[in-house]
Every structure is written in structure tokens, then in C-alpha cells.
Write an enzyme that holds these catalytic residues in place. Structure first.
Site, PDB file in Angstrom:
ATOM      1  N   LEU A  30      13.371 136.346  10.950  1.00 18.97           N
ATOM      2  CA  LEU A  30      12.760 135.008  10.864  1.00 18.97           C
ATOM      3  C   LEU A  30      13.803 133.968  10.466  1.00 18.97           C
ATOM      4  O   LEU A  30      13.844 132.862  11.011  1.00 18.97           O
ATOM      5  CB  LEU A  30      11.590 135.003   9.863  1.00 18.97           C
ATOM      6  CG  LEU A  30      10.854 133.662   9.795  1.00 18.97           C
ATOM      7  CD1 LEU A  30      10.183 133.331  11.119  1.00 18.97           C
ATOM      8  CD2 LEU A  30       9.808 133.652   8.676  1.00 18.97           C
ATOM      9  N   GLU A 648      15.310 129.259 -16.557  1.00 18.90           N
ATOM     10  CA  GLU A 648      14.537 129.956 -15.531  1.00 18.90           C
ATOM     11  C   GLU A 648      13.722 131.104 -16.070  1.00 18.90           C
ATOM     12  O   GLU A 648      12.616 131.355 -15.626  1.00 18.90           O
ATOM     13  CB  GLU A 648      15.530 130.540 -14.537  1.00 18.90           C
ATOM     14  CG  GLU A 648      15.463 129.926 -13.196  1.00 18.90           C
ATOM     15  CD  GLU A 648      16.492 130.548 -12.284  1.00 18.90           C
ATOM     16  OE1 GLU A 648      17.430 129.834 -11.945  1.00 18.90           O
ATOM     17  OE2 GLU A 648      16.354 131.736 -11.956  1.00 18.90           O
ATOM     18  N   HIS A 737      24.984 117.926  -5.148  1.00 13.42           N
ATOM     19  CA  HIS A 737      23.986 118.464  -4.210  1.00 13.42           C
ATOM     20  C   HIS A 737      23.952 117.670  -2.921  1.00 13.42           C
ATOM     21  O   HIS A 737      23.248 118.042  -1.983  1.00 13.42           O
ATOM     22  CB  HIS A 737      22.606 118.477  -4.862  1.00 13.42           C
ATOM     23  CG  HIS A 737      22.575 119.317  -6.104  1.00 13.42           C
ATOM     24  ND1 HIS A 737      22.588 118.777  -7.368  1.00 13.42           N
ATOM     25  CD2 HIS A 737      22.593 120.648  -6.268  1.00 13.42           C
ATOM     26  CE1 HIS A 737      22.601 119.748  -8.252  1.00 13.42           C
ATOM     27  NE2 HIS A 737      22.601 120.891  -7.615  1.00 13.42           N
TER      28      HIS A 737
END
Ligand code: GLN
Ligand code: ZN
Length: 797
Positions: A30, A648, A737
């Protein structure tokens, strides 16, 4: 409104079920198909054909592995990109900037538009991405306001059901539930003050009701609505509001729509509500028991066994999530069966066996690995027996379901084999290394503490002799195609060690020369030798394994291959010292050694489940402590230990957070507190929303902490100052980024904000994060502007 359904539920999923299955494809088909569609090499039809093939293959595979093809036990959990984005598409609930992408007639999104919302276009930023509960999967955050369109716009789920049916499998459509969808959404920019996406609950529920009617109309027996928002108290929604939302949503969806049965037409399929990633708590389960849904799935891996009996459960199937969907270890099936049976006292109408979460978070198949002791990515043969990836887990579910249905005797061999595998792991060489255990047992408080900061700061100032507002980078420099090529060739054995080493040294020379030319104050080696900041260390530490095909979706088409931490961790030889020492030999400037911290190494690996995480973290901490001692001995005066994953791993329930912060901060301190006062310890954390971890940052006791801050325009700096933080701080002034190069005026502006908010003597000047994903064409001017800005602001102090 129709009359509530009163038909009692017969046992659902008697052959067991799973909450979802990896969708990226066992060879990442995919990913490849989606990326080639993005690149314009293929069209939407090609993509749909590949995706349809994968969906059919998955449905058949799940049946082959033991799930029942007829009763809705096989989940239909496909997504082209993300399951939260799928609900955005289902509802046509896109932000204003993407409204032109909606079909004028039915408000739906074509595939092209769907990906545009995920990836952005020109000035239109994509939806923000953030972590999915306590996994490493990232979902897209919907933006909802009073005026966001909400309807039953997209019929993909209905089509996919029909497609599987044609292939002979009755699937159970899976989607994020309405309450979790809104609880995870953020208020769009245009929303009024005080608006919360949950204010749109009635509209969203009405659209889900339409969907359920459409599913019932084509004969779908079961639908799965995931409501993991119920297992966390860390969202910005009070529990009462969430619970009211659940009551109200399922009053409409379950009570208000008549359930279709084998004999009667109805307005909805049977509904399974799941609560993965943690315990529901007794009140959460009581809440779901009190609705008219037909089955509830609970996570018994992360959550405790609830107390009962619970009124309302008698008409429902309780799916016992005993097989861990989120880690890779083979289960002791006897113990798991006991756990399922311990639920009998809850008074559910029926029990079924399931996974704790979707299997999205584990790789496909252990049999896709190469076992042996050859070079590179082969697994220790003993691991074959210890591991269970998605396919093995489906087998475990089927075996447990059989035992539950016809008795343990029917699967006695399988139960015994599973217990034997778990037992062999417990005592195997390398899993327990006495030397590692003895060292950990001998630790005292003194091993977790450095001397007073004031003394350290004075010793470091004398040694390093840095200007005010010292400039540095976070560690990595751009990974050029040449570096990647050299590493790939070396990994395959096609490039001799000496040539590889020469290539890396040449790269380091270039990076050092560039930093000197730019006038940076503290230099790095650029990390050219690292494939990934965790995998690199995992490959060199004892106790870790690295897979060949263990891919897990991280977000969109992006996959990662987390290392497997299976044994006691030990460092058998120095890891980074050679590179850092070589770097130092090239310059008079201070060089910063670069390591990944224990918490981040754990967070981005599959960790062992047979001891507390804190113990594992301390083992990694000790290995890093040895590495730092060697760096120090090689004359390196600054060592940075990156902990971008500290936040996290923060537990979803506030009650668990303190204990987590205790051991996570402890393992970092264990790694870093063996150094002399004159050795400067840095740490780096990526995120900029600190909130609950600001105390932990202080607790790390690093001499300098760099953080992401450019996008938030230094928001963190006054917060730290208010919290009394008084050591070095490097708030990022260059947003890495984006390919955009900030001007020196922009950097000056940000720096000025920083020195106004906190004592300028504490401030360092650095980018937001590592530069490895950027190109030199951007990095060189950006760093030049950063240095110029530092000089300018320095002159004003
Ligand atoms: N030292 C790492 C780098 O520069 C830090 C990466 C991170 O924080 N994610 O790439
Ligand atoms: Zn970072």
C-alpha cells in the site's frame, strides 16, 4: 424514533475476533502504491485496484488463520492513510481551506482530495498530526467548528463490505466512534470562543445513524466503533462530558435504531464498541454496559479485570482483549484463558476472545523474518518461538476461542507449547545476564545524582570558554544520497569496512569544515553513520534484535521497523567514541558527543514484557553511562543525550504519570550522572507543548536542554522561567520541519523574545531539531542566519 431493540444477543464471535489488522501490506504494497499515485506514476484506478487486492487478501488470510468468515468476526479495518481522516472523509468534515475539494452534490472527498487534506497543498497546511494514544502511530487531528459540514457523505465503508462479501467473507466494518472522533478533534480557527468539537455531537451522531442504516440495508451483521477516548483522562474534556456524550450518542445509535437480526430487517447492524489502550475503570465499563450496544471489547493487557456484576452486561457479549495488540511476544495461553474466564463474574451474556487493540501496531508475520546467525538483519533462531506478530496473534485468538467453546482439552497441545515457549524465554541465556542484574542491584541514590549545578556551571565555563548565546546544532546534518548509498552497500556486505569508514570520515570532515566556516561555537559530527537514532544503538547493544520485515505504520505511508528488546541490555564495545574522537581531532572548538537516551530507545522499540519498564530503562541507562565515560575519557567535553520521546510515553491516566516520570527521569540521570563537573550534559526534546512534563525537564538535571520553539514563537521560554528553571536552555530558532530558510531578522526576533523572557546567560542558540531530513541548500543559509542573529543579539547584551 423507533422502539428500542429488545432481542437478546446470542454469543457473538464464538471463534474469537481481532480489533483490526495491519493495512500497509506485508511487503508494504500500500505504501508503494500510494506513493506512486502521489508521484503521478499511477492513477486512482491503479491505486484502488492494488488496495482492493490487499483488502481481499487480508480477509482471506484472516479466515485461513482461524477467524469465522460468516459472523462478522473478520474486521474490515482498511485505510488509505489514517482512520481518523477516514471519518473526516465519511462526514465531509474538512476545514474551510479544503472545502473546494468536496463534491458539490454529495459533499464527499475523492481520493485525491483525501490525500490533499492529509498532506497539504501550497499555502494550505495539512491537518496537524499527533500520536494515537500510547502508540507510535500518528493520526490527523480534525478541525471542527460550528459551520463545518457534517453529513453521511462518503460510502466507501459500504462498498468495501460488499467487496469482501463478494470474495466470500462477511467483514465487520471498523471505524473510530463518534465520541472519540470529536474528543480528539480541535476547534477550527473560525470557531467561536468556548466552542468544543463535542458541541457538534448531535450532527455527527446523525451522520453515523445514516451510515448504520446504509450498512443494515446491505445486510452487514456487525459494525465496530472504537472509543479509546474512554480510557484516558489526559484529553481536554472532563470525564463527565465524555460520559454524557457516550450516553447520548449510543442512545441514538443503539437504542434509537432497531437492530436487524437474522430474521428481521432493521435499521442498524449489531454494534461492538471497543475501548483499547487501557482500562475503562469500573465506571467506564458500567457506562457502556448501560447502553444498548450489543458487545463491548475491553483491554485486559493494559487494563485491570473489572469488578462485577454490572447491570446491562447480561444482554451483551464481552470481548476479552487478552492478546496484546501492541507488543510482539507470544502469550502464555493458559494464563490468558484464565484471564478470560475470570470475567465470568461480570455477568455478561457471553464472553468472546479478542485482542487488546488493533493489530495495526505490530508487524505482519514472524515467518517473514530470516532466522539464523548470519550478518545483518537476521534474528536469533530462539526468537522464532518467542515472538507473535499479527498472524501469530490471530492464531492465538483462534486457539483460545476454541478452548473457551469446547474446553481446554481440545487444544491441550497448543496451550502446553505456548507455556513452554514463555518458560524457555524466561531462563534463556541473554534474557537474564547475572552481571547486568548484579550491577543494577548495587545501584544507590548517588549513582543518580551529579554535584550542585553552580559548581558544574563554573567548571564548564572555565573549560569550554564559550561566548554568551553559544551557537550549536542538534546533531544530525543532511543525509545525502551518497551517505545512504554507502551505508546500504556496507550493510549488504558490498562495501569493505575500511572504505565505509573512510566515506564516513570524509563526510565528518566536510561537516566540521562547514561548521567552522559558519562560525558555530559547539560542533557535532553530523551523525552520517546512523540509519536511525534508535536502531543504530539497538544494532550495537546486546539484548536487541533488528527485524528484516517487521514494518509498522507510523503515519500515512510512513513505516518504521522498531527493534525488539528481548534480553538484558549490555554494551559490549564503545559505539560512538571513534566518530566523536575523530571529529575532535579535526577542530579546536568543543565537540558534542551524541547519544539517544534510554526512554527514547524504549519508546521506539518493542520492549520485553517480563519485567518493569523502569528496570529495562536502567539497563539501557547503564550501557549509556559506560559510553559517556568513554567519550569523556577520549576528551569530549560535551555530551548530548536525546530524549524526544520523554513525553510520548507519558501514561494516559494521570494517576500513573508520577511513577512513570520517576523511572524515566531516573534512567536519564543514571546515564548522565557519572561525569565530572566540567563535562557538560545536554539533552534535546522535540515537542514544544510541555505542560505536564515541565517538572520532569527540570528533574533531568541536564546542564543544557534544547527544545522545539520556533513555531510557537518561544512560548516555552517564559513558561520555563515561571517554573523557576535555571540551567541552560536552547529554544529552537529555526523550524527544520519546513524547507523554508528563516532570515537573520526572523531569527534575531525570536532570540530577542527568548533573552527577554529568561536570563540571557542561560540561552543557547540552535535549530528546533536535527537537520537530517533537510538539504544543504537550505541548511547552509539557515545556519548562517542563525549565527549572524546570535552575534547581533550578543552585541545588545
Ligand atoms: N540528535 C538527533 C538528530 O539531530 C535528534 C533527533 C530528534 O530529536 N528526533 O537527528
Ligand atoms: Zn528533535
Amino acid at each position: 424514533m423507533s422502539t428500542p431493540s429488545t432481542s437478546p444477543t446470542t454469543a457473538a464471535f464464538p471463534g474469537g475476533t481481532i480489533l483490526g489488522y495491519p493495512r500497509i501490506g506485508r511487503r508494504r504494497e500500500l505504501k508503494k502504491a500510494v506513493e506512486s499515485f502521489w508521484a503521478g506514476r499511477t492513477d486512482a484506478v491503479d491505486l484502488e485496484v492494488t488496495a482492493g487486492g490487499l483488502r481481499r487478501e487480508t480477509a482471506r488470510r484472516l479466515v485461513e488463520l482461524g477467524l469465522n468468515p460468516d459472523d462478522g468476526s473478520v474486521p474490515g479495518s482498511f485505510s488509505y492513510y489514517d482512520q481518523v481522516l477516514d471519518v473526516v472523509a465519511l462526514l465531509g468534515a474538512v476545514p474551510e481551506r479544503f472545502r473546494d475539494l468536496l463534491d458539490e452534490e454529495d459533499g464527499s472527498l475523492e481520493l485525491d482530495g483525501y490525500f490533499t487534506v492529509a498532506r497539504g497543498r501550497g499555502e494550505d497546511a495539512p491537518l496537524e498530526m499527533t500520536k494515537w494514544f500510547d502508540t507510535n502511530y500518528h493520526y490527523l487531528v480534525p478541525e471542527i467548528s460550528e459551520t463545518t459540514p457534517v453529513s453521511f457523505a462518503d460510502h466507501r465503508i459500504v462498498r468495501e463490505y460488499a467487496e469482501a462479501l463478494e470474495a466470500g467473507v462477511t467483514t465487520r466494518p471498523v471505524l473510530v466512534g463518534p465520541v472519540t472522533f470529536l474528543a480528539l478533534s480541535k476547534a477550527a480557527d473560525e470557531a467561536g470562543d468556548g466552542f468544543h468539537p463535542l458541541d457538534r455531537l448531535d450532527d455527527v451522531v446523525a451522520a453515523y445513524a445514516e451510515l448504520l442504516r446504509a450498512l443494515a440495508a446491505v445486510g452487514v451483521p456487525w459494525v465496530q466503533l472504537d472509543e479509546p477516548a474512554l480510557v484516558t483522562d489526559s484529553l481536554d474534556v472532563p470525564a463527565e462530558r465524555l460520559h454524557d456524550a457516550v450516553r447520548s450518542a449510543y442512545r441514538v445509535l443503539a437504542t434509537g435504531l432497531a437492530k436487524a437480526t437474522d430474521d428481521t430487517d432493521g435499521e442498524r447492524p449489531a454494534i461492538l464498541v471497543t475501548a483499547p489502550f487501557g482500562g475503562l475503570g469500573d465506571d467506564g465499563l458500567a457506562l457502556l454496559a448501560g447502553t444498548d450496544v450489543d458487545a463491548v471489547a475491553i483491554d485486559l493487557v493494559k487494563g485491570a479485570t473489572p469488578a462485577g456484576p454490572l447491570p446491562g452486561l447480561e444482554g451483551k457479549t464481552l470481548v476479552a482483549g487478552v492478546i496484546d495488540g501492541h507488543n510482539v511476544w507470544r502469550a502464555d495461553l493458559t494464563a490468558k484463558l484464565d484471564a478470560v474466564e475470570s470475567l465470568r463474574g461480570l455477568g455478561a451474556g457471553a464472553l468472546a476472545v479478542g485482542t487488546s487493540t488493533s493489530l495495526l501496531h505490530v508487524p505482519h508475520d514472524v515467518e517473514d523474518e530470516v532466522f539464523g546467525d548470519g550478518p545483518g538483519t537476521t534474528l536469533d533462531p530462539r526468537l522464532r518461538d518467542w515472538l507473535a506478530f499479527a498472524d501469530q496473534k490471530v492464531g492465538e485468538v483462534a486457539t483460545l476461542a476454541r478452548a473457551l467453546a469446547v474446553g481446554r482439552d481440545a487444544v491441550a497441545d497448543a496451550l502446553a507449547a505456548s507455556s513452554a515457549a514463555v518458560a524457555s524465554r524466561a531462563t534463556a541465556a541473554g534474557v537474564v545476564v547475572p552481571e547486568v542484574r548484579e550491577r543494577a542491584a548495587a545501584l544507590t541514590d548517588a549513582d543518580f545524582a551529579r554535584g550542585p549545578y553552580a559548581e558544574r556551571a563554573a567548571a564548564q565555563a572555565a573549560r569550554l570558554n564559550l561566548p554568551p548565546l553559544p551557537t550549536t546544532t542538534i546533531g544530525s546534518f543532511p543525509q545525502t544520497p551518497e551517505i545512504r548509498k554507502a551505508r546500504a552497500a556496507w550493510t549488504k556486505g558490498e562495501l569493505p569496512d575500511a572504505d565505509y569508514s573512510a566515506a564516513m570520515r570524509a563526510e565528518i570532515e566536510r561537516v566540521v569544515a562547514l561548521q567552522e566556516e559558519l562560525g558555530l561555537d559547539v560542533l557535532v559530527h553530523g551523525e552520517p553513520e546512523r540509519n536511525d537514532m534508535v536502531q543504530y544503538f539497538a544494532e550495537q547493544l546486546d539484548g536487541f534484535a533488528v527485524t528484516a520485515n517487521g514494518w509498522v505504520q507510523s503515519y500515512g505511508s510512513r513505516c518504521v521497523r522498531p527493534p525488539i528488546l528481548w534480553g538484558d541490555v549490555r554494551r559490549s564495545a564503545p559505539i560512538t567514541v571513534e566518530w566523536s574522537a575523530y571529529t575532535a581531532s579535526l577542530t579546536e572548538k568543543p565537540v558534542k558527543g551524541m547519544l539517544t537516551g534510554p526512554v527514547t530507545i524504549l519508546a521506539w522499540s518493542f520492549v520485553r514484557d517480563d519485567q518493569p519498564l523502569g528496570d529495562t530503562a536502567n539497563q539501557v541507562g547503564l550501557a549509556l553511562r559506560d559510553e559517556i565515560a568513554d567519550l569523556e575519557a577520549a576528551g569530549i567535553g560535551i555530551v548530548q543525550v536525546d530524549e524526544p520521546a520523554l513525553r510520548e510515553l507519558l501514561p494516559l491516566r494521570r494517576a500513573d504519570q508520577e511513577e512513570y516520570l520517576r523511572w524515566s527521569v531516573g534512567s536519564f540521570r543514571l546515564a548522565t550522572s557519572g561525569v565530572a563537573p566540567a563535562t557538560q550534559v545536554h539533552t534535546h526534546l522535540c515537542y514544544s507543548e510541555f505542560g505536564e512534563v515541565i517538572g520532569a525537564i527540570d528533574g533531568l538535571d541536564a546542564d543544557v536542554t534544547s527544545v522545539e520553539a520556533a513555531r510557537s514563537r518561544m512560548e516555552i521560554v517564559p513558561e520555563l522561567a515561571d517554573a523557576g528553571y535555571s540551567r541552560g536552555i536552547g529554544p529552537g530558532v529555526y523550524d527544520i520541519h519546513s524547507p523554508r530558510v528563516p532570515s537573520s531578522e526572523e531569527v534575531t526576533e525570536l532570540l530577542t523574545l527568548a533573552v527577554k523572557a529568561i536570563d540571557p546567560a542561560l540561552v543557547w542558540v540552535n535549530p528546533d531539531c536535527g537537520l537530517k531530513t533537510r538539504r544543504y541548500a537550505e541548511v547552509e543559509p539557515a545556519l548562517a542566519h542563525l549565527v549572524a542573529a546570535a552575534r547581533e543579539v550578543r552585541a545588545t547584551l
